[in-house]
Write an enzyme that holds these catalytic residues in place. Structure first.
Site, PDB file in Angstrom:
ATOM      1  N   ASN A 149     -15.680  -5.908  41.532  1.00  0.00           N
ATOM      2  CA  ASN A 149     -15.066  -7.147  42.152  1.00  0.00           C
ATOM      3  C   ASN A 149     -15.038  -8.383  41.536  1.00  0.00           C
ATOM      4  OD1 ASN A 149     -14.759  -5.305  44.796  1.00  0.00           O
ATOM      5  ND2 ASN A 149     -16.740  -6.061  45.688  1.00  0.00           N
TER       6      ASN A 149
ATOM      7  N   CYS B 115     -24.396 -16.478  43.102  1.00  0.00           N
ATOM      8  CA  CYS B 115     -23.349 -17.247  44.152  1.00  0.00           C
ATOM      9  C   CYS B 115     -23.904 -18.237  44.947  1.00  0.00           C
ATOM     10  CB  CYS B 115     -22.724 -16.145  45.117  1.00  0.00           C
ATOM     11  SG  CYS B 115     -23.790 -15.066  45.981  1.00  0.00           S
TER      12      CYS B 115
ATOM     13  N   SER C 155     -18.985  -7.674  51.069  1.00  0.00           N
ATOM     14  CA  SER C 155     -18.584  -8.291  49.735  1.00  0.00           C
ATOM     15  C   SER C 155     -19.494  -8.006  48.611  1.00  0.00           C
ATOM     16  CB  SER C 155     -18.521  -9.647  50.065  1.00  0.00           C
ATOM     17  OG  SER C 155     -19.718 -10.367  50.317  1.00  0.00           O
ATOM     18  N   ALA C 156     -20.724  -7.473  49.263  1.00  0.00           N
ATOM     19  CA  ALA C 156     -21.796  -7.209  48.061  1.00  0.00           C
ATOM     20  C   ALA C 156     -21.392  -5.565  47.402  1.00  0.00           C
ATOM     21  CB  ALA C 156     -23.053  -6.828  48.677  1.00  0.00           C
ATOM     22  N   GLY C 157     -21.084  -5.678  46.271  1.00  0.00           N
ATOM     23  CA  GLY C 157     -20.609  -4.386  45.638  1.00  0.00           C
ATOM     24  C   GLY C 157     -21.931  -3.795  45.098  1.00  0.00           C
ATOM     25  N   PRO C 158     -22.189  -2.758  44.137  1.00  0.00           N
ATOM     26  CA  PRO C 158     -23.327  -2.215  43.837  1.00  0.00           C
ATOM     27  C   PRO C 158     -23.905  -3.053  42.842  1.00  0.00           C
ATOM     28  CG  PRO C 158     -21.233  -0.946  43.048  1.00  0.00           C
ATOM     29  CD  PRO C 158     -20.922  -1.880  44.094  1.00  0.00           C
ATOM     30  N   GLY C 159     -23.311  -3.857  42.077  1.00  0.00           N
ATOM     31  CA  GLY C 159     -23.840  -4.810  41.285  1.00  0.00           C
ATOM     32  C   GLY C 159     -24.813  -5.773  41.820  1.00  0.00           C
TER      33      GLY C 159
ATOM     34  N   ARG D  62     -25.973  -5.609  44.979  1.00  0.00           N
ATOM     35  CA  ARG D  62     -27.084  -4.939  45.761  1.00  0.00           C
ATOM     36  C   ARG D  62     -28.276  -4.433  44.408  1.00  0.00           C
ATOM     37  NH1 ARG D  62     -25.659  -3.375  50.827  1.00  0.00           N
ATOM     38  NH2 ARG D  62     -23.438  -3.837  51.143  1.00  0.00           N
ATOM     39  N   ALA D  63     -27.672  -4.131  43.459  1.00  0.00           N
ATOM     40  CA  ALA D  63     -28.807  -3.888  42.259  1.00  0.00           C
ATOM     41  C   ALA D  63     -29.552  -5.093  42.031  1.00  0.00           C
ATOM     42  CB  ALA D  63     -28.127  -3.094  41.157  1.00  0.00           C
TER      43      ALA D  63
END
EC number: 1.2.1.10
Length: 316
Positions: free
Chosen positions: A13, A131, A162-166, A168-169
């Site tokens: 994203n 962010c 809006s929170a992709g895997p990156g 969240r990790a």
């Protein structure tokens, strides 16, 4: 002035939104390579459609490309752990290459453009904090330039979508990096950061709450400083705004509050509520959290490119 060629590592994203910003609005930057690890990713497919060279072999693939010889600036939109390895590999191949780190790795100094870009423009690696940090640290710094700040706490609420895997990790790194940057860049003696992933449907825009505990000072001066800082952020993040007027509460000496890690406090409490609307270049308007990161990184790279051009002119 010739444009500086850039590469983006991370075709998710953030990386894809940043690529589109550079292609549409880059003044001193030329988008050269998009780097990913998934050959089927939408980001790499989109880059190819837009005429950008790509590799799905990560940083090694980038270094093996003929385009790498001309690249001056690399954006890293992967993860904190990956950035450490990427920095080491790129630095060995090109000692003077500039890295703009959009992960919480923080190898280089924290950079919040409106607060400390000028002093970091010649660094080889700068970290864009998070962010939540990009949205809230300017508000802490706005109070810091008027009164001594003992404690600042921020709560960043972002749409779960809006929170992709990156993202969240990196939740733990998010809180640690943001808390530290509140102190180092914002000027607070003690900082604390909280992130909330809001699952509401339809998704809500990024909202941030900032609480600052400082020595007593003119409330008018603090509010004016905050409004001035918000306008400065809007210059590169148009969707950034104060949600309502700044609110104050005096904490009297005979009724102090106890702050963990700080002790007893009396003075002035300043509360700021923010909203960040995304520009919707690649992501939806509710993803202001990602937009403020890519916009801040773009503003930083533009200044770096100007600095590199000046140095090249002086050396010529």
């Amino acid at each position: 002035m010739s444009k500086r060629k850039v590469a983006i590592i991370g075709s998710g994203n953030i990386g894809t939104d940043l690529m589109i910003k550079i292609l549409r609005h880059g003044q001193h930057l030329e988008m050269a390579v998009m780097v990913g690890i998934d050959p089927q990713s939408d980001g790499l497919a989109r880059a190819r459609r837009m005429g950008v060279a790509t590799t799905h072999e990560g940083v090694i693939g980038l270094m093996n490309m003929p385009e790498f010889a001309d690249i001056d600036i690399v954006f890293d939109a992967t993860s904190a752990g990956a950035h450490v390895k990427n920095d080491a590999a790129l630095r060995e191949a090109k000692p003077d290459i500039r890295l703009i780190d959009l992960t919480p790795a923080a190898i280089g100094p924290y950079c919040v453009p409106v607060v400390n870009l000028e002093e970091n423009v010649d660094q080889l690696n700068v970290n864009m904090v998070t962010c939540g940090g990009q949205a809230t640290i300017p508000m802490v710094a706005a109070v810091s330039r008027v009164a001594r700040v003992h404690y600042a706490e921020i709560i960043a609420s972002i749409a779960s979508k809006s929170a992709g895997p990156g993202t969240r990790a990196n939740i733990d790194e998010f809180t640690e990096t943001t808390s530290r940057a509140i102190e180092v860049v914002g000027g607070a003696a003690k900082g604390k950061a909280i992130i909330v992933l809001n699952p509401a449907e339809p998704p809500l825009m990024m909202r941030d709450t900032v609480y600052v505990l400082s020595d007593e000072a003119s409330q008018d001066d603090i509010e004016a400083s905050i409004n001035e800082m918000a306008e400065a952020v809007q210059a590169y993040v148009p969707g950034y705004r104060l949600k309502q007027r700044v609110q104050f509460e005096v904490i009297p000496q005979d009724k102090p509050v106890n702050l963990p890690g700080v002790g007893q406090f009396s003075g002035l409490k300043t509360a700021v509520w923010l909203e960040v609307e995304g520009a919707a270049h690649y992501l939806s308007a509710y993803a202001g959290n990602l937009d403020i990161m890519t916009s801040s990184a773009l503003a930083t790279a533009e200044k770096m490119a100007q600095s590199l051009a000046r140095k090249a002119g002086e050396a010529a």
